[in-house]
Design an enzyme around this catalytic site. Structure first.
Site, short mmCIF file in Angstrom:
data_model
loop_
_atom_site.label_atom_id
_atom_site.label_comp_id
_atom_site.label_asym_id
_atom_site.label_seq_id
_atom_site.Cartn_x
_atom_site.Cartn_y
_atom_site.Cartn_z
N PRO A 2 0.83 -1.21 0.00
CA PRO A 2 0.00 0.00 0.00
C PRO A 2 0.86 1.26 0.00
O PRO A 2 1.81 1.37 0.77
CB PRO A 2 -0.80 -0.13 1.30
CG PRO A 2 -0.83 -1.59 1.58
CD PRO A 2 0.49 -2.12 1.09
N GLU A 3 0.53 2.20 -0.89
CA GLU A 3 1.25 3.46 -0.97
C GLU A 3 0.37 4.56 -0.38
O GLU A 3 -0.69 4.29 0.18
CB GLU A 3 1.67 3.74 -2.40
CG GLU A 3 2.66 2.70 -2.94
CD GLU A 3 3.26 3.07 -4.28
OE1 GLU A 3 3.18 4.24 -4.68
OE2 GLU A 3 3.82 2.17 -4.93
N HIS A 90 -4.46 -14.42 11.13
CA HIS A 90 -3.60 -13.24 11.01
C HIS A 90 -4.24 -11.97 11.58
O HIS A 90 -3.78 -10.87 11.28
CB HIS A 90 -3.17 -12.99 9.56
CG HIS A 90 -2.61 -14.20 8.88
ND1 HIS A 90 -1.51 -14.87 9.37
CD2 HIS A 90 -3.01 -14.85 7.76
CE1 HIS A 90 -1.24 -15.90 8.56
NE2 HIS A 90 -2.13 -15.91 7.59
N ARG A 109 1.75 -11.22 6.38
CA ARG A 109 3.21 -11.28 6.27
C ARG A 109 3.93 -10.69 7.48
O ARG A 109 5.14 -10.86 7.61
CB ARG A 109 3.66 -10.54 5.01
CG ARG A 109 3.08 -11.13 3.73
CD ARG A 109 3.72 -10.49 2.53
NE ARG A 109 3.05 -10.86 1.30
CZ ARG A 109 3.42 -10.45 0.10
NH1 ARG A 109 4.46 -9.66 -0.05
NH2 ARG A 109 2.76 -10.83 -0.98
#
Length: 269
Positions: A2-3, A90, A109
């Site tokens: 994500p930016e 998660h 992750r």
């Protein structure tokens, strides 16, 4: 990853559910994120949420005297769910609100982060950051002045957080195309007029991406679970070998600073 537009989209999505509420407690199930979650995070109790801000790619919850920071990393997501919502794999951190809802951080992750920030301005992650690209202080004059003597490529230059925050790989490529600047051109050899066009292009591209809800990446969805739609507007990113939408010339691919780059050899000089 994500930016800035994806992070800003997330901020806008969660803000109405958090601002003005109280943070009753925090549940940390998995502290082993990019940096170990500080024990003081799990000890937070009965704190007002004054605002939800963003600095670079960090989301910042203003808890009246300290900030709780969240970085989404490569695959992190934040969702507002009912307190009784079943756990998914998660789901690492829950922020329990007085509304009966949770802000839930999920990160397969574990490259994301949840940070305890009692002194934001002195934290090493925030010192030395450049201006926000949508703020008035970010101008072509700033880029031109900072670039003098720089031999690095202009793409590498604008992706440096000390130059301007949040211009990642996708939006650097799109902005350089819109400004008509070749990504390999040395940063120190670009005129003030061209930097003024580039600053405007960066603002335009990011504003459009935010309006569209971000770009659909492999791991990114909006806070409501829907994908971003800016991918439909991409002019160069991910399109090597395809015709330029402006002139029809086949787009070329290359690398800058270990990152893939696509550009038009006719439109970008």
């Amino acid at each position: 990853m994500p930016e800035l537009p994806e992070v800003e989209t997330t901020r806008r999505g969660i803000e109405p559910h958090l601002t003005g509420r109280r943070l009753r407690s925090v549940t940390v199930r998995e502290p082993r994120l990019r940096w170990p979650v500080d024990e003081r995070v799990a000890a937070l109790r009965d704190r007002p949420v004054l605002a939800v801000r963003r600095r670079a790619k960090y989301l910042l919850l203003d808890l009246d005297g300290l900030y709780l920071g969240v970085h989404l990393g490569m695959s992190g997501t934040l969702r507002v769910v009912p307190e009784a919502a079943p756990l998914r794999k998660h789901d690492h951190v829950d922020l329990v609100l007085d509304s009966g809802q949770l802000l839930r951080f999920n990160d397969p992750r574990r490259f994301g982060a949840v940070l305890y920030l009692p002194d934001l301005e002195q934290h090493p992650l925030f010192t030395g950051l450049g201006p926000e690209p949508l703020d008035a202080v970010f101008t072509g004059e700033w880029l031109h002045r900072r670039s003098r003597g720089r031999k690095a490529s202009v793409k590498t230059f604008i992706m440096d957080n000390a130059t301007v925050v949040g211009v990642g790989n996708i939006y650097a490529q799109e902005s350089l195309f819109l400004a008509g600047i070749h990504p390999s051109r040395p940063a120190g050899r670009i005129s003030l007029a061209r930097y003024q066009r580039l600053a405007e292009a960066i603002r335009e591209v990011l504003a459009r991406a935010i309006e569209a809800g971000g770009t659909t990446l492999r791991d990114f969805t909006r806070v409501d679970g829907q994908p971003g739609y800016f991918a439909q507007e991409l002019r160069v990113y991910g399109r090597a070998g395809e015709p330029c939408r402006q002139c029809g010339t086949p787009l070329r691919g290359g690398r800058h600073g270990q990152r893939s780059t696509v550009y038009c050899p006719h439109c970008q000089r």
